[in-house]
Design an enzyme around this catalytic site. Structure first.
Site, short mmCIF file in Angstrom:
data_model
loop_
_atom_site.label_atom_id
_atom_site.label_comp_id
_atom_site.label_asym_id
_atom_site.label_seq_id
_atom_site.Cartn_x
_atom_site.Cartn_y
_atom_site.Cartn_z
N CYS A 129 0.86 -1.19 0.00
CA CYS A 129 0.00 0.00 0.00
C CYS A 129 0.90 1.24 0.00
O CYS A 129 1.79 1.36 0.85
CB CYS A 129 -0.88 -0.01 1.24
SG CYS A 129 -1.76 1.53 1.52
N CYS A 170 -1.29 -10.84 -6.95
CA CYS A 170 -1.62 -11.95 -6.05
C CYS A 170 -1.58 -11.40 -4.62
O CYS A 170 -0.50 -11.14 -4.08
CB CYS A 170 -0.58 -13.06 -6.25
SG CYS A 170 -0.91 -14.53 -5.29
#
Ligand SMILES: [Zn+2]
Length: 182
Positions: free
Chosen positions: A145, A168
């Site tokens: 993030c 993924c």
């Protein structure tokens, strides 16, 4: 720099003010999933604008379960096929479990067969940080993030069209927000 620190402090204070809805530590220890505080879906006021969050381990431990903390803050990987988010097919957004930044849309989710939630592109490339990861004798591209630095998973060049990419992602690093709640 001072402005950034002030913003980060404001964020932490704002988070603390809503964290009363989380379960007690004894609930977490008993395997009860804490109620998700509202700020776990927290898009920037201006799309594309990212104010980096840099806070303490103590804070992350206060809002994350042990497994979420291991994945997000210790680059952990959940067991494959363990996340309920694998089977989510309804319309909505997958936000960072730690800071609420919307990272992936259900419209780009696909069935990869790997046992981890898989997407062919992020909502906004600015919301994703990519770094080379050479752990375990492999060279992979780690995905985090961009706002809180929380580890999400990896991206591989074997995904479907239109991008050919496969993000993924650990379900434990995400919070699903149905379209109706956006
Ligand atoms: Zn985050």
């Amino acid at each position: 720099m001072r402005i950034l620190l002030s913003l980060a402090l404001l964020f932490v204070l704002a988070c603390n003010s809503t964290s009363q809805t989380t379960a007690s530590s004894s609930d977490v220890a008993a395997g009860v999933t804490p109620d998700l505080p509202e700020y776990r879906y927290d898009p920037p006021a201006q799309p594309g604008e990212i104010n980096r969050i840099d806070t303490t381990t103590k804070y992350w431990k206060s809002i994350l379960t042990d497994q979420e903390f291991h994945v997000l803050r210790e680059d952990g990987t959940e067991p494959s096929f363990s996340s309920p988010l694998n089977d989510v097919k309804e319309a909505g957004v997958f936000a960072c479990r730690a800071c609420g930044l919307p990272l992936f849309s259900s419209s780009t989710k696909f069935e990869s067969g790997t046992g981890w939630p898989s997407f062919y592109e992020p909502i906004n490339s600015l919301y994703i940080q990519q770094d080379v990861d050479r752990k375990f004798g492999m060279e992979r591209v780690e995905v985090s993030c961009a706002r809180c630095g929380g580890h999400q998973g990896h991206v591989f060049p074997d995904g479907p069209e239109p991008t050919g990419l496969r993000y993924c992602i650990n379900g434990a690093a995400l919070n699903f927000v149905p379209e109706a709640d956006l």
